[in-house]
Design a protein around this motif. Structure first.
Motif, PDB file in Angstrom:
ATOM      1  N   GLN A 132       0.809  -1.210   0.000  1.00  0.00           N
ATOM      2  CA  GLN A 132       0.000   0.000   0.000  1.00  0.00           C
ATOM      3  C   GLN A 132       0.848   1.269   0.000  1.00  0.00           C
ATOM      4  O   GLN A 132       0.563   2.192  -0.764  1.00  0.00           O
ATOM      5  CB  GLN A 132      -0.952  -0.013   1.204  1.00  0.00           C
ATOM      6  CG  GLN A 132      -1.946   1.137   1.225  1.00  0.00           C
ATOM      7  CD  GLN A 132      -2.919   1.067   0.075  1.00  0.00           C
ATOM      8  OE1 GLN A 132      -3.310  -0.013  -0.350  1.00  0.00           O
ATOM      9  NE2 GLN A 132      -3.313   2.220  -0.454  1.00  0.00           N
ATOM     10  N   PRO A 133       1.892   1.388   0.838  1.00  0.00           N
ATOM     11  CA  PRO A 133       2.744   2.582   0.761  1.00  0.00           C
ATOM     12  C   PRO A 133       3.382   2.771  -0.604  1.00  0.00           C
ATOM     13  O   PRO A 133       3.527   3.905  -1.069  1.00  0.00           O
ATOM     14  CB  PRO A 133       3.793   2.327   1.853  1.00  0.00           C
ATOM     15  CG  PRO A 133       3.131   1.407   2.818  1.00  0.00           C
ATOM     16  CD  PRO A 133       2.265   0.528   1.977  1.00  0.00           C
ATOM     17  N   ASP A 151       0.875   4.391  -2.771  1.00  0.00           N
ATOM     18  CA  ASP A 151       0.710   5.800  -2.422  1.00  0.00           C
ATOM     19  C   ASP A 151       1.850   6.647  -2.976  1.00  0.00           C
ATOM     20  O   ASP A 151       1.639   7.757  -3.475  1.00  0.00           O
ATOM     21  CB  ASP A 151       0.629   5.960  -0.910  1.00  0.00           C
ATOM     22  CG  ASP A 151      -0.686   5.438  -0.339  1.00  0.00           C
ATOM     23  OD1 ASP A 151      -1.611   5.180  -1.133  1.00  0.00           O
ATOM     24  OD2 ASP A 151      -0.785   5.257   0.895  1.00  0.00           O
ATOM     25  N   ASN A 192      -1.340   6.562   4.157  1.00  0.00           N
ATOM     26  CA  ASN A 192      -0.024   6.062   4.539  1.00  0.00           C
ATOM     27  C   ASN A 192       1.055   7.138   4.527  1.00  0.00           C
ATOM     28  O   ASN A 192       2.190   6.873   4.949  1.00  0.00           O
ATOM     29  CB  ASN A 192       0.402   4.921   3.607  1.00  0.00           C
ATOM     30  CG  ASN A 192      -0.439   3.676   3.806  1.00  0.00           C
ATOM     31  OD1 ASN A 192      -0.259   2.926   4.753  1.00  0.00           O
ATOM     32  ND2 ASN A 192      -1.387   3.463   2.902  1.00  0.00           N
ATOM     33  N   LEU A 193       0.730   8.325   4.033  1.00  0.00           N
ATOM     34  CA  LEU A 193       1.739   9.376   3.927  1.00  0.00           C
ATOM     35  C   LEU A 193       1.425  10.616   4.746  1.00  0.00           C
ATOM     36  O   LEU A 193       2.325  11.434   4.978  1.00  0.00           O
ATOM     37  CB  LEU A 193       1.922   9.786   2.450  1.00  0.00           C
ATOM     38  CG  LEU A 193       2.385   8.687   1.487  1.00  0.00           C
ATOM     39  CD1 LEU A 193       2.569   9.255   0.086  1.00  0.00           C
ATOM     40  CD2 LEU A 193       3.666   8.039   1.976  1.00  0.00           C
ATOM     41  N   TYR A 203      11.101   1.083   5.721  1.00  0.00           N
ATOM     42  CA  TYR A 203      10.334  -0.154   5.894  1.00  0.00           C
ATOM     43  C   TYR A 203      11.212  -1.362   6.185  1.00  0.00           C
ATOM     44  O   TYR A 203      10.724  -2.374   6.668  1.00  0.00           O
ATOM     45  CB  TYR A 203       9.481  -0.407   4.648  1.00  0.00           C
ATOM     46  CG  TYR A 203       8.347   0.579   4.527  1.00  0.00           C
ATOM     47  CD1 TYR A 203       7.194   0.420   5.273  1.00  0.00           C
ATOM     48  CD2 TYR A 203       8.454   1.679   3.687  1.00  0.00           C
ATOM     49  CE1 TYR A 203       6.154   1.331   5.182  1.00  0.00           C
ATOM     50  CE2 TYR A 203       7.421   2.597   3.577  1.00  0.00           C
ATOM     51  CZ  TYR A 203       6.273   2.416   4.324  1.00  0.00           C
ATOM     52  OH  TYR A 203       5.266   3.333   4.232  1.00  0.00           O
ATOM     53  N   GLU A 231      11.400   5.766  11.137  1.00  0.00           N
ATOM     54  CA  GLU A 231      10.437   6.751  10.657  1.00  0.00           C
ATOM     55  C   GLU A 231      11.096   8.056  10.240  1.00  0.00           C
ATOM     56  O   GLU A 231      10.501   8.842   9.503  1.00  0.00           O
ATOM     57  CB  GLU A 231       9.386   7.026  11.727  1.00  0.00           C
ATOM     58  CG  GLU A 231       8.515   5.819  12.065  1.00  0.00           C
ATOM     59  CD  GLU A 231       7.423   6.167  13.063  1.00  0.00           C
ATOM     60  OE1 GLU A 231       7.401   7.336  13.506  1.00  0.00           O
ATOM     61  OE2 GLU A 231       6.615   5.288  13.382  1.00  0.00           O
TER      62      GLU A 231
END
Length: 455
Positions: A3-4, A7, A73-74, A192, A197
């Protein structure tokens, strides 16, 4: 993890689409306001071409940030970090200075001061280097002044390196796109792969920067319909530097578990931490080599080191017989070799075979590109979808061309030059020779002269 990626891909596509769609109206605006400087002696293009392409690229940057802020996700990047706002503030300032320079040709010292102020604006809002990994010493904390000076220096150097390499159609945008693609792979792995982060903003910046370059390249490839100008080159240079600053000094080596084993093993494992400092050098490496050679050449000839000439690397590639497009591809190849080689080696110290494979493929590609008489031909099934220069010539077309006088003539490097071909791509052309490149909105019929003639 999928999913990221989607995005990021959506953000990249929106940025590229907005940049591409805005470039056409921006080109008309640049022609209307007269943002088309006269051709200088060292320029490669034949007639004035509109600048201000940075306006469209800045629009793409804003669109990319807006879209990312609304993606599930962002949007956490905007909630947990002030770095996207810092980037937008610094980019707006440097973009405004570039627009003024494209139109009014402001002084170089004023531009330098504006670059330093834009970097300081980002530092004030938190986009700065906090600590520095040093081989043999580990992570060294920086004072506020040290971090500020190092951040400003990295921004100014990267901006001017990108500006310096912007000498051929599509060269700067393509090289920055290659570097940002390599940087995206690196930061995405940090985020990831290691769960850090702090690498999230840099990953977003790299995706947006790729979109800005990809959206502008169709208008900027040879023959260029519009130049990015200083408003574009300084903008993408700042975004590239901001990504490196965002992740440099913000990566916690303990989170990456780099210090397990002996001290020597830990030193080799620290390679991923140094990559943010090295990747901007993939853009600076070629211009820096060009700059050093230019200083030596001019000093050896008794000239000022700051005297403009036509001895840069891209000029030399044209002079030895390479076409405009082939010269750009050669520079692309070297950029990809340095950038992806560095990222590939950072995956693990034992991954040296990755670098060897890249070097081997690069050697084969460069040998083909460095042959001026070699022209790649597309397979027969792709004849209708490739540009005419890459199509196979049939016997009928050859006989027809030979019967029509002036329709096809042999260029000085062995390439055919016809009415549908790009003469500038087959032979070096003296600067200042007017000609219609099919891109600008002004100018009459091309003044066809022999390559190398002077006015």
């Amino acid at each position: 993890m999928g999913q990221p990626v989607r995005d990021y891909l959506l953000t990249l596509c929106v940025t590229a689409a907005v940049t591409y769609l805005l470039t056409g109206p921006v080109r008309k605006f640049a022609i209307a306001v007269g943002a088309m400087p006269a051709i200088r002696a060292r320029d490669v293009h034949r007639e004035p071409t509109p600048r201000l392409g940075g306006i469209a690229m800045f629009g793409g940057l804003c669109a990319g940030l807006i879209v990312a802020d609304h993606l599930f996700n962002l949007n956490g990047v905007f909630e947990l970090s002030n770095e996207p706002r810092a980037l937008l503030s610094g980019a707006a300032l440097i973009w405004l200075i570039g627009v003024l320079d494209d139109k009014f040709e402001i002084d170089a010292l004023i531009k330098l001061g504006g670059q330093m102020i834009a970097a300081a604006v980002m530092v004030i809002q938190g986009l700065t280097i906090l600590w520095l990994p040093i081989p043999g010493l580990g992570t060294v904390a920086l004072t506020q002044w040290q971090g500020t000076l190092l951040t400003v220096a990295l921004v100014v150097i990267t901006i001017n390196a990108v500006n310096f390499v912007d000498g051929l159609d599509g060269l700067a945008a393509g090289m920055v796109c290659i570097a940002s693609a390599a940087f995206f792979l690196y930061t995405y792995r940090l985020w990831y792969g290691y769960g850090i982060e702090a690498a999230a903003p840099a990953t977003l910046f790299a995706a947006i920067l790729m979109g800005m370059c990809l959206g502008f390249l169709p208008h900027n490839m040879h023959p260029a319909r519009i130049f990015m100008g200083d408003s574009g080159s300084m903008l993408i240079g700042l975004v590239l530097a901001a990504g490196a600053i965002s992740v440099t000094g913000q990566v916690d080596p303990d989170a990456m578990k780099l210090f397990e084993g002996s001290e020597r093993q830990a030193t080799h494992a620290m390679l991923p931490v140094f990559i943010p400092l090295l990747l901007p050098l993939t853009i600076i490496a070629i211009p820096a080599a060009d700059l050093i050679l230019a200083i030596v050449r001019r000093t050896w000839n008794g000239q000022s080191p700051f005297a403009a000439d036509r001895g840069h690397l891209h000029h030399r590639l044209l002079e030895i017989g390479h076409s405009h497009s082939r010269s750009v591809l050669i520079m692309y190849f070297w950029s990809a070799l340095i950038a992806f080689g560095a990222v590939g080696y950072s995956v693990h110290s034992a991954s040296l075979w990755i670098v060897l494979v890249i070097v081997g493929l690069s050697a084969v590609g460069l040998v083909l590109l460095l042959l001026p008489r070699f022209t790649p031909r597309a397979p027969r099934w792709a004849q209708r979808i490739v540009p005419p220069r890459y199509r196979r010539r049939t016997v009928e077309s050859v006989s027809t061309a030979s019967e029509a006088p002036g329709e096809s003539q042999r260029g000085p490097v062995g390439g055919e030059v016809g009415p549908g071909a790009d003469e500038g791509s087959r032979a070096p052309v003296a600067a200042g020779v007017p000609g219609l490149n099919g891109a600008t909105a002004i100018g009459g019929h091309p003044d066809r002269r022999k390559a190398g003639s002077r006015r």
